[in-house]
Design a protein around this motif. Structure first.
Motif, PDB file in Angstrom:
ATOM      1  N   ASP A  69     -15.699  45.197  17.880  1.00  0.00           N
ATOM      2  CA  ASP A  69     -15.755  46.418  18.691  1.00  0.00           C
ATOM      3  C   ASP A  69     -15.747  46.045  20.159  1.00  0.00           C
ATOM      4  N   ALA A  70     -14.551  46.061  20.761  1.00  0.00           N
ATOM      5  CA  ALA A  70     -14.414  45.756  22.186  1.00  0.00           C
ATOM      6  C   ALA A  70     -14.545  47.019  23.035  1.00  0.00           C
ATOM      7  N   VAL A  71     -14.452  48.199  22.409  1.00  0.00           N
ATOM      8  CA  VAL A  71     -14.545  49.462  23.141  1.00  0.00           C
ATOM      9  C   VAL A  71     -15.950  49.657  23.702  1.00  0.00           C
ATOM     10  N   ASN A  72     -16.950  49.458  22.880  1.00  0.00           N
ATOM     11  CA  ASN A  72     -18.338  49.685  23.285  1.00  0.00           C
ATOM     12  C   ASN A  72     -19.013  48.430  23.839  1.00  0.00           C
ATOM     13  N   GLY A  73     -18.262  47.353  24.004  1.00  0.00           N
ATOM     14  CA  GLY A  73     -18.795  46.141  24.607  1.00  0.00           C
ATOM     15  C   GLY A  73     -19.590  45.246  23.675  1.00  0.00           C
ATOM     16  N   TYR A  74     -19.532  45.495  22.369  1.00  0.00           N
ATOM     17  CA  TYR A  74     -20.248  44.645  21.428  1.00  0.00           C
ATOM     18  C   TYR A  74     -19.577  43.286  21.273  1.00  0.00           C
ATOM     19  N   ASP A  75     -18.251  43.267  21.351  1.00  0.00           N
ATOM     20  CA  ASP A  75     -17.483  42.032  21.200  1.00  0.00           C
ATOM     21  C   ASP A  75     -16.426  41.968  22.294  1.00  0.00           C
ATOM     22  N   PRO A  76     -16.078  40.756  22.734  1.00  0.00           N
ATOM     23  CA  PRO A  76     -14.978  40.637  23.693  1.00  0.00           C
ATOM     24  C   PRO A  76     -13.637  40.821  22.974  1.00  0.00           C
ATOM     25  N   PRO A  77     -12.578  41.204  23.693  1.00  0.00           N
ATOM     26  CA  PRO A  77     -11.261  41.336  23.062  1.00  0.00           C
ATOM     27  C   PRO A  77     -10.658  40.004  22.651  1.00  0.00           C
ATOM     28  N   ALA A  78     -11.227  38.898  23.128  1.00  0.00           N
ATOM     29  CA  ALA A  78     -10.794  37.555  22.729  1.00  0.00           C
ATOM     30  C   ALA A  78     -12.016  36.644  22.778  1.00  0.00           C
ATOM     31  N   GLY A  79     -12.053  35.700  21.856  1.00  0.00           N
ATOM     32  CA  GLY A  79     -13.179  34.770  21.829  1.00  0.00           C
ATOM     33  C   GLY A  79     -13.318  34.131  20.468  1.00  0.00           C
ATOM     34  N   ASP A  80     -14.484  33.596  20.215  1.00  0.00           N
ATOM     35  CA  ASP A  80     -14.775  32.968  18.926  1.00  0.00           C
ATOM     36  C   ASP A  80     -15.603  33.921  18.087  1.00  0.00           C
ATOM     37  N   ILE A  81     -15.379  33.889  16.792  1.00  0.00           N
ATOM     38  CA  ILE A  81     -16.099  34.773  15.889  1.00  0.00           C
ATOM     39  C   ILE A  81     -16.573  33.985  14.673  1.00  0.00           C
ATOM     40  N   ARG A  82     -17.745  34.332  14.193  1.00  0.00           N
ATOM     41  CA  ARG A  82     -18.287  33.764  12.953  1.00  0.00           C
ATOM     42  C   ARG A  82     -18.428  34.917  11.980  1.00  0.00           C
ATOM     43  N   LEU A  83     -17.667  34.864  10.923  1.00  0.00           N
ATOM     44  CA  LEU A  83     -17.670  35.926   9.933  1.00  0.00           C
ATOM     45  C   LEU A  83     -18.517  35.484   8.744  1.00  0.00           C
ATOM     46  N   PRO A  84     -19.658  36.138   8.493  1.00  0.00           N
ATOM     47  CA  PRO A  84     -20.494  35.723   7.371  1.00  0.00           C
ATOM     48  C   PRO A  84     -19.885  36.142   6.044  1.00  0.00           C
ATOM     49  N   LEU A  85     -20.053  35.310   5.039  1.00  0.00           N
ATOM     50  CA  LEU A  85     -19.587  35.618   3.685  1.00  0.00           C
ATOM     51  C   LEU A  85     -20.779  36.067   2.848  1.00  0.00           C
ATOM     52  N   PHE A  86     -20.515  36.823   1.798  1.00  0.00           N
ATOM     53  CA  PHE A  86     -21.592  37.309   0.930  1.00  0.00           C
ATOM     54  C   PHE A  86     -22.248  36.159   0.186  1.00  0.00           C
ATOM     55  N   GLY A  87     -21.433  35.227  -0.299  1.00  0.00           N
ATOM     56  CA  GLY A  87     -21.957  34.023  -0.938  1.00  0.00           C
ATOM     57  C   GLY A  87     -22.371  34.218  -2.389  1.00  0.00           C
ATOM     58  N   ASN A  88     -22.473  33.125  -3.081  1.00  0.00           N
ATOM     59  CA  ASN A  88     -22.974  33.061  -4.453  1.00  0.00           C
ATOM     60  C   ASN A  88     -23.093  31.589  -4.836  1.00  0.00           C
ATOM     61  N   HIS A  89     -23.367  31.295  -6.065  1.00  0.00           N
ATOM     62  CA  HIS A  89     -23.512  29.909  -6.519  1.00  0.00           C
ATOM     63  C   HIS A  89     -22.301  29.522  -7.356  1.00  0.00           C
ATOM     64  N   TRP A  90     -21.144  29.541  -6.742  1.00  0.00           N
ATOM     65  CA  TRP A  90     -19.893  29.264  -7.450  1.00  0.00           C
ATOM     66  C   TRP A  90     -19.749  27.768  -7.672  1.00  0.00           C
ATOM     67  N   LEU A  91     -19.397  27.396  -8.885  1.00  0.00           N
ATOM     68  CA  LEU A  91     -19.148  25.997  -9.211  1.00  0.00           C
ATOM     69  C   LEU A  91     -17.642  25.761  -9.162  1.00  0.00           C
ATOM     70  N   LEU A  92     -17.196  24.943  -8.234  1.00  0.00           N
ATOM     71  CA  LEU A  92     -15.779  24.650  -8.059  1.00  0.00           C
ATOM     72  C   LEU A  92     -15.458  23.367  -8.820  1.00  0.00           C
ATOM     73  N   ALA A  93     -14.641  23.502  -9.845  1.00  0.00           N
ATOM     74  CA  ALA A  93     -14.302  22.350 -10.694  1.00  0.00           C
ATOM     75  C   ALA A  93     -13.144  21.558 -10.092  1.00  0.00           C
ATOM     76  N   PRO A  94     -13.169  20.223 -10.234  1.00  0.00           N
ATOM     77  CA  PRO A  94     -12.011  19.446  -9.801  1.00  0.00           C
ATOM     78  C   PRO A  94     -10.869  19.680 -10.778  1.00  0.00           C
ATOM     79  N   PRO A  95      -9.636  19.709 -10.401  1.00  0.00           N
ATOM     80  CA  PRO A  95      -9.037  19.580  -9.076  1.00  0.00           C
ATOM     81  C   PRO A  95      -8.704  20.938  -8.439  1.00  0.00           C
ATOM     82  N   HIS A  96      -9.552  21.922  -8.618  1.00  0.00           N
ATOM     83  CA  HIS A  96      -9.320  23.247  -8.028  1.00  0.00           C
ATOM     84  C   HIS A  96      -9.279  23.158  -6.508  1.00  0.00           C
TER      85      HIS A  96
END
Length: 109
Positions: free
Chosen positions: A36-63
């Motif tokens: 939201d750059a309109v209300n000044g919460y975020d700049p129109p350009a910059g760095d952002i960290r987007l949080p993920l919901f997450g879980n306990h996913w087991l990633l098997a090789p060679p996925h």
């Protein structure tokens, strides 16, 4: 790093997939962020960290892991009313693992 045009508001959605060597990909987790750059919460350009919901996913090789960045994740999330475009430069995906280590993985576009 992102650049939002026009510098108004935008929705950034992320989906992280488990991609096996054969067969369909599985959705591991997702996340969303409203810029939201309109209300000044975020700049129109910059760095952002987007949080993920997450879980306990087991990633098997060679996925492999695939990251999708989009502005529309329907029907899960309602799309933003304002038209916008987001340009990215070299997004980085950081996931916690059970093993404590630092490892750099190369990705493909």
């Amino acid at each position: 790093h992102y650049v939002l045009t026009p510098s108004t508001q935008a929705q950034l959605d992320a989906r992280v997939w488990d991609v096996p060597p054969s067969g369909p990909a599985f959705l591991m987790t997702r996340g969303t962020y409203r810029i939201d750059a309109v209300n000044g919460y975020d700049p129109p350009a910059g760095d952002i960290r987007l949080p993920l919901f997450g879980n306990h996913w087991l990633l098997a090789p060679p996925h492999k892991i695939r990251l999708d960045l989009t502005q529309v994740d329907q029907p899960y999330l309602r799309a933003n009313n304002l038209v916008s475009s987001i340009a990215y430069s070299s997004p980085t995906l950081v996931l916690p693992t059970r093993e404590a280590q630092n490892q750099t993985l190369t990705g493909t576009p």
